[in-house]
Scaffold this motif. Sequence first.
Motif, PDB file in Angstrom:
ATOM      1  N   ASP A  24       0.835  -1.202   0.000  1.00 56.61           N
ATOM      2  CA  ASP A  24       0.000   0.000   0.000  1.00 56.61           C
ATOM      3  C   ASP A  24       0.868   1.249   0.000  1.00 56.61           C
ATOM      4  N   SER A  25       0.223   2.391   0.033  1.00 50.81           N
ATOM      5  CA  SER A  25       0.956   3.662  -0.006  1.00 50.81           C
ATOM      6  C   SER A  25       1.769   3.908   1.271  1.00 50.81           C
ATOM      7  N   ASP A  26       1.458   3.201   2.332  1.00 51.81           N
ATOM      8  CA  ASP A  26       2.239   3.308   3.576  1.00 51.81           C
ATOM      9  C   ASP A  26       3.490   2.421   3.545  1.00 51.81           C
ATOM     10  N   LYS A  27       3.686   1.742   2.431  1.00 53.30           N
ATOM     11  CA  LYS A  27       4.845   0.878   2.218  1.00 53.30           C
ATOM     12  C   LYS A  27       4.876  -0.332   3.152  1.00 53.30           C
ATOM     13  N   ASP A  28       3.687  -0.797   3.555  1.00 51.85           N
ATOM     14  CA  ASP A  28       3.596  -2.008   4.363  1.00 51.85           C
ATOM     15  C   ASP A  28       3.958  -3.220   3.511  1.00 51.85           C
ATOM     16  N   LEU A 132      -1.375 -15.332   0.680  1.00 50.25           N
ATOM     17  CA  LEU A 132      -1.228 -13.936   1.077  1.00 50.25           C
ATOM     18  C   LEU A 132      -1.522 -12.923  -0.035  1.00 50.25           C
ATOM     19  N   ILE A 133      -1.140 -13.229  -1.264  1.00 45.87           N
ATOM     20  CA  ILE A 133      -1.149 -12.228  -2.336  1.00 45.87           C
ATOM     21  C   ILE A 133      -2.277 -12.426  -3.342  1.00 45.87           C
ATOM     22  N   LYS A 134      -2.463 -13.654  -3.779  1.00 40.70           N
ATOM     23  CA  LYS A 134      -3.419 -13.949  -4.847  1.00 40.70           C
ATOM     24  C   LYS A 134      -4.818 -13.410  -4.492  1.00 40.70           C
ATOM     25  N   ASN A 135      -5.452 -12.812  -5.446  1.00 41.46           N
ATOM     26  CA  ASN A 135      -6.817 -12.270  -5.329  1.00 41.46           C
ATOM     27  C   ASN A 135      -6.931 -11.086  -4.377  1.00 41.46           C
ATOM     28  N   ALA A 136      -5.829 -10.482  -4.002  1.00 39.37           N
ATOM     29  CA  ALA A 136      -5.882  -9.292  -3.138  1.00 39.37           C
ATOM     30  C   ALA A 136      -5.605  -8.056  -3.987  1.00 39.37           C
ATOM     31  N   ASN A 137      -6.417  -7.035  -3.795  1.00 41.71           N
ATOM     32  CA  ASN A 137      -6.271  -5.810  -4.573  1.00 41.71           C
ATOM     33  C   ASN A 137      -6.115  -4.561  -3.722  1.00 41.71           C
ATOM     34  N   LYS A 138      -6.479  -4.642  -2.468  1.00 43.88           N
ATOM     35  CA  LYS A 138      -6.419  -3.478  -1.585  1.00 43.88           C
ATOM     36  C   LYS A 138      -5.957  -3.938  -0.202  1.00 43.88           C
ATOM     37  N   PRO A 139      -5.536  -3.012   0.635  1.00 40.03           N
ATOM     38  CA  PRO A 139      -4.996  -3.383   1.957  1.00 40.03           C
ATOM     39  C   PRO A 139      -5.917  -4.305   2.765  1.00 40.03           C
ATOM     40  N   GLU A 140      -7.214  -4.079   2.701  1.00 38.97           N
ATOM     41  CA  GLU A 140      -8.148  -4.917   3.453  1.00 38.97           C
ATOM     42  C   GLU A 140      -8.088  -6.375   2.986  1.00 38.97           C
ATOM     43  N   ASP A 141      -7.875  -6.567   1.683  1.00 44.53           N
ATOM     44  CA  ASP A 141      -7.765  -7.930   1.144  1.00 44.53           C
ATOM     45  C   ASP A 141      -6.533  -8.633   1.695  1.00 44.53           C
ATOM     46  N   TYR A 142      -5.427  -7.904   1.764  1.00 42.86           N
ATOM     47  CA  TYR A 142      -4.193  -8.487   2.284  1.00 42.86           C
ATOM     48  C   TYR A 142      -4.349  -8.866   3.754  1.00 42.86           C
ATOM     49  N   ILE A 143      -4.988  -8.001   4.517  1.00 39.09           N
ATOM     50  CA  ILE A 143      -5.219  -8.288   5.934  1.00 39.09           C
ATOM     51  C   ILE A 143      -6.114  -9.508   6.082  1.00 39.09           C
TER      52      ILE A 143
END
Length: 178
Positions: A24-28, A132-143
Amino acid sequence: MFDKDLNITGKHGDYMRKIVAELDSDKDKFFRFAYDAYRCAAVIGFLYGRKAQKQTSSKDDYTIFLSQIKNIQNDLDFNYKLIMLLDKEYESNFDNRLNKAFNYSQNERPKEDVGLFEQYTLGGIEVLYEKLIKNANKPEDYISNLMGFIQEFNDRFNSSVDSVNLVELCRSASAFNE
């Protein structure tokens, strides 16, 4: 083994790049460095029963340099030994598993055993990417993906730890080294 740059090729290189990318833009990030993801990949591959073959395509290469590998060399060696000890499908005889784990220096290990470790590592990279990554598009998806992975991991592995067998295995390994 673990004494040169690690070149991860094909889809696994692409997956590794995405696993260590900023989310994300916070570089997490999930992993601060690629070697952190690599350090746990073989164990995750083993636990999930996932092996993968190395791909020779070089368009998606990802390199972890020796200077970085040196930071985790002991951990990688430990993981290698752990997998050699625990993989009963690869080697059913316990004494042979002990031999594979402890009787070879890093540069003398049989090619087949090193290949098995590499297959589990690539399998673990696939699991990390998928969970962790597949099908994630926004920070909430990653969480959400991370929470799901942690819950699944806990359900699959933490309820089945048998301390009696673990202690017995440690005793056997200790006796073998004497």
